[in-house]
Enzyme design. Structure first.
Site, PDB file in Angstrom:
ATOM      1  N   TYR A  51       1.966  14.121  -9.625  1.00  0.00           N
ATOM      2  CA  TYR A  51       1.131  15.698  -9.211  1.00  0.00           C
ATOM      3  C   TYR A  51       1.217  16.525 -10.370  1.00  0.00           C
ATOM      4  O   TYR A  51       0.667  17.382  -9.904  1.00  0.00           O
ATOM      5  CB  TYR A  51       2.236  15.822  -8.091  1.00  0.00           C
ATOM      6  CG  TYR A  51       2.370  15.109  -6.817  1.00  0.00           C
ATOM      7  CD1 TYR A  51       1.373  15.034  -6.069  1.00  0.00           C
ATOM      8  CD2 TYR A  51       3.663  14.200  -6.597  1.00  0.00           C
ATOM      9  CE1 TYR A  51       1.125  14.059  -5.019  1.00  0.00           C
ATOM     10  CE2 TYR A  51       3.539  13.367  -5.686  1.00  0.00           C
ATOM     11  CZ  TYR A  51       2.366  13.244  -4.719  1.00  0.00           C
ATOM     12  OH  TYR A  51       2.484  12.437  -3.721  1.00  0.00           O
TER      13      TYR A  51
ATOM     14  N   HIS B 283      -6.417  15.183  -1.501  1.00  0.00           N
ATOM     15  CA  HIS B 283      -5.251  14.391  -2.053  1.00  0.00           C
ATOM     16  C   HIS B 283      -5.218  14.385  -3.427  1.00  0.00           C
ATOM     17  O   HIS B 283      -6.295  14.400  -4.091  1.00  0.00           O
ATOM     18  CB  HIS B 283      -4.970  12.979  -1.534  1.00  0.00           C
ATOM     19  CG  HIS B 283      -5.162  13.041  -0.234  1.00  0.00           C
ATOM     20  ND1 HIS B 283      -3.991  13.369   0.687  1.00  0.00           N
ATOM     21  CD2 HIS B 283      -6.094  12.404   0.551  1.00  0.00           C
ATOM     22  CE1 HIS B 283      -4.313  13.027   2.002  1.00  0.00           C
ATOM     23  NE2 HIS B 283      -5.584  12.681   1.914  1.00  0.00           N
TER      24      HIS B 283
END
Length: 148
Positions: free
Chosen positions: A22, A97
């Protein structure tokens, strides 16, 4: 123009959790940069780890926003209720996403939300949010040109 970004569970930990997936930047820091780049847009951000709060936010914003950028996190793969909320509102929703969900565990390959959204952006990191915002900006310009 009003655009709302809604983030789901665990996305409050961006910059801290699983940095290899991330990244190192917090969403708040990224959002500040996104707002600075788009000062003429009413751009707001909401995050919750609670499914019902995400649904409530979709209901609250989903009839007045020009676009909603939604990263439902893990609820993407489990929540029929979120899918129903997207279907119930009139504002277009772009599913985003940060990671490439198709390069991860097989349970992440299915989204209950995608068929209710105008599109899906995945695997491009935080820049996926900018691309979703750009989509809504370009759509507005195209819609204006068609009316003229």
């Amino acid at each position: 123009m009003k655009i709302v970004i809604i983030n789901g569970p665990n996305l409050n930990l961006l910059g801290v959790r699983e940095k290899s997936i991330y990244g190192k930047e917090s969403f708040e820091h990224y959002f500040d940069k996104l707002k600075a780049r788009n000062r003429l847009i009413d751009l707001t951000y909401f995050q919750s780890n609670i499914e019902g709060e995400l649904i409530n936010k979709l209901h609250q914003e989903g009839f007045s926003a020009d676009g909603i950028i939604l990263n439902a996190g893990g609820y993407t793969h489990t929540s029929i209720a979120l899918a129903d909320a997207i279907s119930a509102i009139t504002s277009p929703v772009m599913e985003v996403h940060i990671s490439n969900i198709y390069a991860r565990e097989s349970f992440r390959h299915h989204s209950y939300l995608s068929s209710r959204c105008v599109g899906v952006i995945c695997g491009l990191g935080l820049e996926g949010y900018r691309l979703a915002l750009d989509y809504f900006l370009q759509k507005r310009e195209k819609d204006k040109a068609e009316v003229s």
